[in-house]
Design a protein around this motif. Structure first.
Motif, PDB file in Angstrom:
ATOM      1  N   VAL A  32      31.631  51.751  46.536  1.00 59.61           N
ATOM      2  CA  VAL A  32      33.119  51.391  46.486  1.00 59.61           C
ATOM      3  C   VAL A  32      33.420  50.096  47.380  1.00 59.61           C
ATOM      4  O   VAL A  32      34.430  49.401  47.166  1.00 59.61           O
ATOM      5  CB  VAL A  32      33.803  52.626  47.214  1.00 59.61           C
ATOM      6  N   SER A  33      32.635  49.890  48.349  1.00 59.38           N
ATOM      7  CA  SER A  33      32.782  48.648  49.186  1.00 59.38           C
ATOM      8  C   SER A  33      32.763  47.388  48.438  1.00 59.38           C
ATOM      9  O   SER A  33      33.714  46.470  48.731  1.00 59.38           O
ATOM     10  CB  SER A  33      31.919  48.428  50.541  1.00 59.38           C
ATOM     11  N   ASP A  34      31.823  46.938  47.690  1.00 57.04           N
ATOM     12  CA  ASP A  34      31.626  46.255  46.731  1.00 57.04           C
ATOM     13  C   ASP A  34      32.670  45.932  45.707  1.00 57.04           C
ATOM     14  O   ASP A  34      33.320  45.001  45.390  1.00 57.04           O
ATOM     15  CB  ASP A  34      30.055  46.068  46.055  1.00 57.04           C
ATOM     16  N   TRP A  35      32.919  47.256  45.120  1.00 54.66           N
ATOM     17  CA  TRP A  35      34.184  47.363  44.124  1.00 54.66           C
ATOM     18  C   TRP A  35      35.574  46.738  44.708  1.00 54.66           C
ATOM     19  O   TRP A  35      35.997  45.905  44.137  1.00 54.66           O
ATOM     20  CB  TRP A  35      34.321  48.712  43.904  1.00 54.66           C
ATOM     21  N   MET A  36      35.951  47.243  46.058  1.00 54.66           N
ATOM     22  CA  MET A  36      37.089  46.748  46.741  1.00 54.66           C
ATOM     23  C   MET A  36      37.052  45.318  47.037  1.00 54.66           C
ATOM     24  O   MET A  36      38.027  44.598  47.060  1.00 54.66           O
ATOM     25  CB  MET A  36      37.411  47.787  47.885  1.00 54.66           C
ATOM     26  N   ASP A  37      35.927  44.929  47.499  1.00 51.51           N
ATOM     27  CA  ASP A  37      35.687  43.280  47.833  1.00 51.51           C
ATOM     28  C   ASP A  37      35.899  42.707  46.585  1.00 51.51           C
ATOM     29  O   ASP A  37      36.781  41.656  46.663  1.00 51.51           O
ATOM     30  CB  ASP A  37      34.339  43.073  48.428  1.00 51.51           C
ATOM     31  N   PHE A  38      35.743  42.967  45.440  1.00 54.44           N
ATOM     32  CA  PHE A  38      35.735  42.210  44.337  1.00 54.44           C
ATOM     33  C   PHE A  38      37.242  42.134  43.939  1.00 54.44           C
ATOM     34  O   PHE A  38      37.759  41.093  43.574  1.00 54.44           O
ATOM     35  CB  PHE A  38      35.007  42.681  42.994  1.00 54.44           C
ATOM     36  N   VAL A  39      37.996  43.285  44.064  1.00 56.37           N
ATOM     37  CA  VAL A  39      39.377  43.402  43.512  1.00 56.37           C
ATOM     38  C   VAL A  39      40.249  42.603  44.481  1.00 56.37           C
ATOM     39  O   VAL A  39      40.822  41.760  44.239  1.00 56.37           O
ATOM     40  CB  VAL A  39      39.757  44.868  43.434  1.00 56.37           C
ATOM     41  N   SER A  40      40.024  42.773  45.815  1.00 53.92           N
ATOM     42  CA  SER A  40      40.881  42.113  46.716  1.00 53.92           C
ATOM     43  C   SER A  40      40.657  40.671  46.955  1.00 53.92           C
ATOM     44  O   SER A  40      41.477  39.663  46.966  1.00 53.92           O
ATOM     45  CB  SER A  40      40.708  42.883  48.243  1.00 53.92           C
ATOM     46  N   ILE A  41      39.539  40.182  46.675  1.00 53.87           N
ATOM     47  CA  ILE A  41      39.044  38.781  46.756  1.00 53.87           C
ATOM     48  C   ILE A  41      39.490  37.915  45.652  1.00 53.87           C
ATOM     49  O   ILE A  41      40.028  36.836  45.559  1.00 53.87           O
ATOM     50  CB  ILE A  41      37.394  38.329  46.818  1.00 53.87           C
ATOM     51  N   TYR A  42      39.191  38.467  44.463  1.00 56.05           N
ATOM     52  CA  TYR A  42      39.402  37.576  42.892  1.00 56.05           C
ATOM     53  C   TYR A  42      40.656  38.259  42.495  1.00 56.05           C
ATOM     54  O   TYR A  42      41.516  37.339  41.973  1.00 56.05           O
ATOM     55  CB  TYR A  42      38.228  37.963  42.082  1.00 56.05           C
ATOM     56  N   ILE A  43      41.162  39.740  42.433  1.00 57.56           N
ATOM     57  CA  ILE A  43      42.019  40.034  41.368  1.00 57.56           C
ATOM     58  C   ILE A  43      43.302  39.829  42.230  1.00 57.56           C
ATOM     59  O   ILE A  43      44.530  39.343  41.473  1.00 57.56           O
ATOM     60  CB  ILE A  43      41.844  41.317  40.774  1.00 57.56           C
ATOM     61  N   CYS A  44      43.428  40.376  43.456  1.00 55.39           N
ATOM     62  CA  CYS A  44      44.879  40.601  43.935  1.00 55.39           C
ATOM     63  C   CYS A  44      45.575  39.114  44.258  1.00 55.39           C
ATOM     64  O   CYS A  44      46.632  39.031  43.912  1.00 55.39           O
ATOM     65  CB  CYS A  44      44.818  41.330  45.482  1.00 55.39           C
ATOM     66  N   PRO A  45      44.935  38.179  44.931  1.00 57.10           N
ATOM     67  CA  PRO A  45      45.600  37.028  44.897  1.00 57.10           C
ATOM     68  C   PRO A  45      45.943  36.165  43.776  1.00 57.10           C
ATOM     69  O   PRO A  45      46.843  35.519  43.679  1.00 57.10           O
ATOM     70  CB  PRO A  45      44.655  36.128  45.992  1.00 57.10           C
ATOM     71  N   LEU A  46      44.874  36.406  42.938  1.00 57.27           N
ATOM     72  CA  LEU A  46      45.135  35.679  41.434  1.00 57.27           C
ATOM     73  C   LEU A  46      46.486  36.444  40.823  1.00 57.27           C
ATOM     74  O   LEU A  46      47.194  35.647  39.985  1.00 57.27           O
ATOM     75  CB  LEU A  46      43.938  35.757  40.578  1.00 57.27           C
ATOM     76  N   GLY A  47      46.331  37.698  40.758  1.00 52.00           N
ATOM     77  CA  GLY A  47      47.672  38.400  40.218  1.00 52.00           C
ATOM     78  C   GLY A  47      49.003  38.081  41.246  1.00 52.00           C
ATOM     79  O   GLY A  47      49.975  37.792  40.314  1.00 52.00           O
ATOM     80  N   ALA A  48      49.033  37.774  42.305  1.00 51.81           N
ATOM     81  CA  ALA A  48      50.172  37.408  42.953  1.00 51.81           C
ATOM     82  C   ALA A  48      50.570  35.912  42.748  1.00 51.81           C
ATOM     83  O   ALA A  48      51.776  35.575  42.563  1.00 51.81           O
ATOM     84  CB  ALA A  48      50.033  37.463  44.532  1.00 51.81           C
ATOM     85  N   GLY A  49      49.559  35.119  42.372  1.00 53.88           N
ATOM     86  CA  GLY A  49      49.785  33.801  42.380  1.00 53.88           C
ATOM     87  C   GLY A  49      50.455  33.580  40.855  1.00 53.88           C
ATOM     88  O   GLY A  49      51.204  32.763  40.466  1.00 53.88           O
ATOM     89  N   LEU A  50      49.801  34.217  39.814  1.00 58.87           N
ATOM     90  CA  LEU A  50      50.234  34.287  38.501  1.00 58.87           C
ATOM     91  C   LEU A  50      51.621  34.658  38.595  1.00 58.87           C
ATOM     92  O   LEU A  50      52.492  34.339  37.683  1.00 58.87           O
ATOM     93  CB  LEU A  50      49.532  35.100  37.632  1.00 58.87           C
ATOM     94  N   ALA A  51      51.969  35.752  39.357  1.00 61.82           N
ATOM     95  CA  ALA A  51      53.533  36.551  38.997  1.00 61.82           C
ATOM     96  C   ALA A  51      54.582  35.389  39.665  1.00 61.82           C
ATOM     97  O   ALA A  51      55.559  35.101  39.112  1.00 61.82           O
ATOM     98  CB  ALA A  51      53.549  37.628  40.105  1.00 61.82           C
ATOM     99  N   GLY A  52      53.861  34.774  40.782  1.00 55.55           N
ATOM    100  CA  GLY A  52      54.865  33.601  41.180  1.00 55.55           C
ATOM    101  C   GLY A  52      55.007  32.386  40.396  1.00 55.55           C
ATOM    102  O   GLY A  52      55.945  31.891  40.215  1.00 55.55           O
ATOM    103  N   ILE A  53      54.094  31.942  39.703  1.00 55.78           N
ATOM    104  CA  ILE A  53      54.023  31.012  38.787  1.00 55.78           C
ATOM    105  C   ILE A  53      54.907  31.587  37.375  1.00 55.78           C
ATOM    106  O   ILE A  53      55.759  30.490  36.930  1.00 55.78           O
ATOM    107  CB  ILE A  53      52.313  30.513  38.123  1.00 55.78           C
TER     108      ILE A  53
END
Length: 446
Positions: free
Chosen positions: A372-393
């Motif tokens: 779960v630690s690796d799973w959460m790291d991947f999502v928080s590092i790559y997916i979350c900020p990318l999703g926020a940035g795309l929403a802003g764009i």
């Protein structure tokens, strides 16, 4: 989306319910097991820089994501599709495809978070029975946690966490999520205020306060101070192009999202400060050094510390019940985006959508307990900020200035000033890219 579909769509019954739900989404493990560690590491300098980022991100990203969802009256897939369609109906499908990323990110983060809430459930019950305090030394506490945080190591409590979460969600937005947050969020704050007062009367607590609020000017020369303060603010405010978007989609046009965002940022910061006011002075009472963050702090160091304190079992009961409330309120927000997607896009009924996502969540979360630690790291590092940035764009750049300013002005009493759009378009979207690349460079910053 048709007018008939909009009429059938659930929503919040009150502004208070919406604000408490958003606070519940924002207040999570980052406030409790990460913020105190960073305060202990950098002292008052961290708090000062963190507050600056909180103001900037709260006034840009939080307001933006709320209004993105409200304008579309849909979750990420629908909102991205509506934004793209403003440039031509033939582009709607492309927008929906892009919007699937933050929606899937919410589901992936919820699945990982389910494992953590399962741990919290076990420790909450163990606080009442006393079993959590049974080990004699830190090694014993570490072994107890390690035995749980393994492949299929906590099945029963994970299932219980999911049953409680999806029972709340089956009742809908007003009947389930809003009512649950109206109970759990006030209790969370009351419990942590009580803990902070209790710890404050323990001998030696003043040393903790002194360290927390002393500003060492040399810290401002450390670039990691700014990196971690930005990460703490960004992730604590739950910006990922999903949860805040979906909650915003349930808002009426007369809700003032500007004042709502201010309250959410204030109470999110208050939660983090209360956690620090409990944990750092408590460590100081025993002369312990706050040398770790994350699960190790919550499930190993703190139980060992509580065991040595007067009335330690009661302190631990209050602590873990409050943490459980924070975990559950965040979890229902994360699962809401994929559930709403099934309702809005595949026309599932609410119960059918909840059951479908519950099955996926249960199967996958049971299987990833050991990673779960690796799973959460991947999502928080790559997916979350990318999703926020795309929403802003998509909201600021694709839908455009008029759409943003018109939507943010609704319920505000007067048109939003000319300051808002560039703050959101340039500063917030830029910061999301900084979070994305800094997360990759440093292995996660939030």
């Amino acid at each position: 989306m048709s007018s008939a579909a909009l009429e059938k769509r659930d929503g919040f019954n009150s502004k208070l319910g919406f604000i408490l739900a958003c606070i519940g989404s924002a207040v999570g493990m980052g406030n409790i097991w990460l913020f105190p560690y960073r305060m202990a590491t950098y002292g008052g300098a961290f708090l000062l820089v963190y507050l600056i980022f909180d103001v900037l991100i709260g006034f840009s990203g939080v307001i933006g994501e709320m209004n993105f969802g409200r304008r579309a009256k849909a979750g990420p897939i629908g909102a991205f599709g509506e934004a793209a369609a403003s440039r031509g109906e033939d582009k709607r499908k492309l927008g929906q495809i892009v919007g699937a990323l933050p929606m899937l990110g919410a589901l992936a983060l919820a699945i990982g978070y389910s494992v953590v809430v399962g741990w919290i459930f076990k420790y909450t019950v163990g606080s009442f029975t006393g079993s959590v305090l049974a080990p004699a030394d830190p090694a014993g506490f570490g072994a107890a946690f390690g035995g749980m945080a393994t492949t299929f190591g906590n099945n029963m409590w994970l299932i219980i966490a999911l049953v409680v979460t999806f029972a709340i969600m089956t009742l809908g937005i007003a009947g389930g999520i809003e009512k649950a947050n109206k109970i759990m969020i006030p209790l969370f704050y009351l419990m942590f205020v009580g803990l902070a007062i209790y710890v404050g009367f323990q001998p030696g607590a003043s040393e903790g306060y002194k360290w927390m609020f002393t500003i060492d000017p040399k810290q401002f020369a450390n670039p990691m101070l700014y990196v971690y303060a930005l990460g703490q603010s960004f992730f604590s405010l739950s910006l990922a192009g999903n949860g805040t978007v979906i909650y915003g989609s349930y808002l009426s046009d007369d809700t003032d999202t500007v004042s709502s965002a201010v309250l959410i940022a204030i109470f999110d910061t208050l939660a983090a400060m209360l956690a620090a006011l409990v944990i750092i002075p408590a460590m100081a009472t025993t002369g312990a050094v706050l040398s770790e963050s994350g699960p190790g702090l919550m499930f190993i160091s703190l139980p060992y510390l509580f065991k040595a304190m007067p009335g330690g079992q009661i302190v631990m009961i209050v602590f873990f019940v409050a943490v459980l409330f924070a975990g559950l309120t965040s979890l229902v927000n994360l699962y809401e985006a994929p559930i709403a997607t099934l309702q809005d896009n595949l026309k599932f009924s609410r119960p059918k959508a909840v059951v479908s996502i519950a099955v996926i969540g249960a199967v996958v979360s049971l299987c990833i307990q050991g990673i779960v630690s690796d799973w959460m790291d991947f999502v928080s590092i790559y997916i979350c900020p990318l999703g926020a940035g795309l929403a802003g764009i998509f909201f600021a750049w694709v839908w455009g200035r008029k759409a943003v300013e018109d939507e943010v002005s609704k319920g505000h009493g007067k048109p939003i000033g000319s300051w808002y759009y560039p703050l959101y378009k340039w500063l917030f979207c830029g910061l999301t890219m900084v979070v994305f690349f800094a997360g990759i460079a440093f292995g996660g910053i939030g």
